[in-house]
Design an enzyme around this catalytic site. Sequence first.
Site, PDB file in Angstrom:
ATOM      1  N   HIS A  11      -1.614  -4.319  -4.167  1.00  0.00           N
ATOM      2  CA  HIS A  11      -2.567  -4.045  -5.247  1.00  0.00           C
ATOM      3  C   HIS A  11      -3.649  -3.071  -4.775  1.00  0.00           C
ATOM      4  O   HIS A  11      -4.444  -3.407  -3.903  1.00  0.00           O
ATOM      5  CB  HIS A  11      -3.189  -5.387  -5.663  1.00  0.00           C
ATOM      6  CG  HIS A  11      -4.127  -5.316  -6.804  1.00  0.00           C
ATOM      7  ND1 HIS A  11      -5.475  -5.545  -6.686  1.00  0.00           N
ATOM      8  CD2 HIS A  11      -3.911  -5.029  -8.116  1.00  0.00           C
ATOM      9  CE1 HIS A  11      -6.048  -5.431  -7.871  1.00  0.00           C
ATOM     10  NE2 HIS A  11      -5.128  -5.120  -8.753  1.00  0.00           N
ATOM     11  N   GLU A  38       0.778  -0.771  -6.273  1.00  0.00           N
ATOM     12  CA  GLU A  38       0.090  -0.673  -7.571  1.00  0.00           C
ATOM     13  C   GLU A  38      -1.077   0.294  -7.425  1.00  0.00           C
ATOM     14  O   GLU A  38      -1.754   0.330  -6.384  1.00  0.00           O
ATOM     15  CB  GLU A  38      -0.451  -2.055  -7.986  1.00  0.00           C
ATOM     16  CG  GLU A  38      -1.031  -2.090  -9.398  1.00  0.00           C
ATOM     17  CD  GLU A  38      -2.549  -1.994  -9.498  1.00  0.00           C
ATOM     18  OE1 GLU A  38      -3.077  -2.107 -10.610  1.00  0.00           O
ATOM     19  OE2 GLU A  38      -3.230  -1.758  -8.467  1.00  0.00           O
ATOM     20  N   ASP A  40      -4.269   2.344 -10.032  1.00  0.00           N
ATOM     21  CA  ASP A  40      -4.846   2.669 -11.331  1.00  0.00           C
ATOM     22  C   ASP A  40      -4.989   4.185 -11.396  1.00  0.00           C
ATOM     23  O   ASP A  40      -5.237   4.822 -10.371  1.00  0.00           O
ATOM     24  CB  ASP A  40      -6.229   2.018 -11.471  1.00  0.00           C
ATOM     25  CG  ASP A  40      -6.159   0.519 -11.261  1.00  0.00           C
ATOM     26  OD1 ASP A  40      -5.445  -0.149 -12.028  1.00  0.00           O
ATOM     27  OD2 ASP A  40      -6.803   0.023 -10.311  1.00  0.00           O
ATOM     28  N   HIS A  53      -9.954   2.985  -9.760  1.00  0.00           N
ATOM     29  CA  HIS A  53     -10.045   1.852 -10.696  1.00  0.00           C
ATOM     30  C   HIS A  53     -11.223   1.978 -11.653  1.00  0.00           C
ATOM     31  O   HIS A  53     -11.076   1.817 -12.861  1.00  0.00           O
ATOM     32  CB  HIS A  53     -10.161   0.546  -9.900  1.00  0.00           C
ATOM     33  CG  HIS A  53     -10.332  -0.669 -10.753  1.00  0.00           C
ATOM     34  ND1 HIS A  53     -11.567  -1.112 -11.194  1.00  0.00           N
ATOM     35  CD2 HIS A  53      -9.420  -1.537 -11.273  1.00  0.00           C
ATOM     36  CE1 HIS A  53     -11.410  -2.196 -11.930  1.00  0.00           C
ATOM     37  NE2 HIS A  53     -10.117  -2.481 -11.993  1.00  0.00           N
ATOM     38  N   GLU A 112      -1.024   1.849 -13.353  1.00  0.00           N
ATOM     39  CA  GLU A 112      -1.788   1.297 -14.474  1.00  0.00           C
ATOM     40  C   GLU A 112      -2.674   2.378 -15.083  1.00  0.00           C
ATOM     41  O   GLU A 112      -3.479   3.001 -14.388  1.00  0.00           O
ATOM     42  CB  GLU A 112      -2.652   0.108 -14.007  1.00  0.00           C
ATOM     43  CG  GLU A 112      -3.436  -0.483 -15.181  1.00  0.00           C
ATOM     44  CD  GLU A 112      -4.298  -1.677 -14.810  1.00  0.00           C
ATOM     45  OE1 GLU A 112      -4.180  -2.209 -13.690  1.00  0.00           O
ATOM     46  OE2 GLU A 112      -5.111  -2.059 -15.669  1.00  0.00           O
TER      47      GLU A 112
END
Length: 252
Positions: A11, A38, A40, A53, A112
């Site tokens: 993450h 992962e 963003d 993020h 994301e």
Amino acid sequence: MVGGVAGIVAHRGASGEFPEHTMSAFEAAIAEGADAIECDVRLTKDQHLVCLHDRTVERTSDGTGAVSELDLADLQAMDFGSWKRPGHPEPVVTLDELIDLARASERKLFVETKHPVRFGGMVEQKLLATLQRHGLSRPGELQDAPVVVISFSGSAVWRVRRNAPGVPAVLLGEASRLLGGGAATAVRAQGIGPSVDSLRERPDTVAKARAAGRFTYCWTVDSEADVALCNGLGVEWIATNHPARTRSWLRG
Ligand code: G3P
Ligand code: CA
């Protein structure tokens, strides 16, 4: 495959130890044996996708301002490393750079999109164009897809599914939102992404998703008890800030 869990997702990289979304965090995730990463993504003022993020850069850099009001060159002049590891400056990472790393190390990416509504679909448009440029949006087996798009926004998931049938998409949210399956069906998501906090309340979410043909991606799974919960339920992907620790718990 380890135990009942198909894959460990780092993450924001191995962000427990390293500054999130930096090359050191992504490289550590790979070295620690994460199956996937992962990140963003946000759009800069001059329309580059960067791995960040927050809406603004204050928390994770020595700079100031909103990402959407800064050019890529502005971000590249900032230090995104020293807030977490003093004396170890690191630049911002672009999505292109992360894709190159993921391809070279044969790791899957969960990307994301942040605030897709505010920018009227521009983030997904740019993301899908980037994936196409890298040859990463061709249809194939779901489990072999090199990139999965994840989002809390149903409209973002829907845009991805409509415009890039080869790119799987996950609808994120609390288990109570995802449990019935209607929200995921409406946007044709192939996976659901409940928080681990909400999964503890409604563990039946995983079996219901599987019965509907969907996989589960659970975040952010950082305790041994939560890893065991996900493993026992057969969650396919678990996102953690600590990939090495998670791997050893799964082996345990
Ligand atoms: O992977 C999903 C998870 O990252 C969503 O929450 O705030 O960490 O992006 P956040
Ligand atoms: Ca995220």
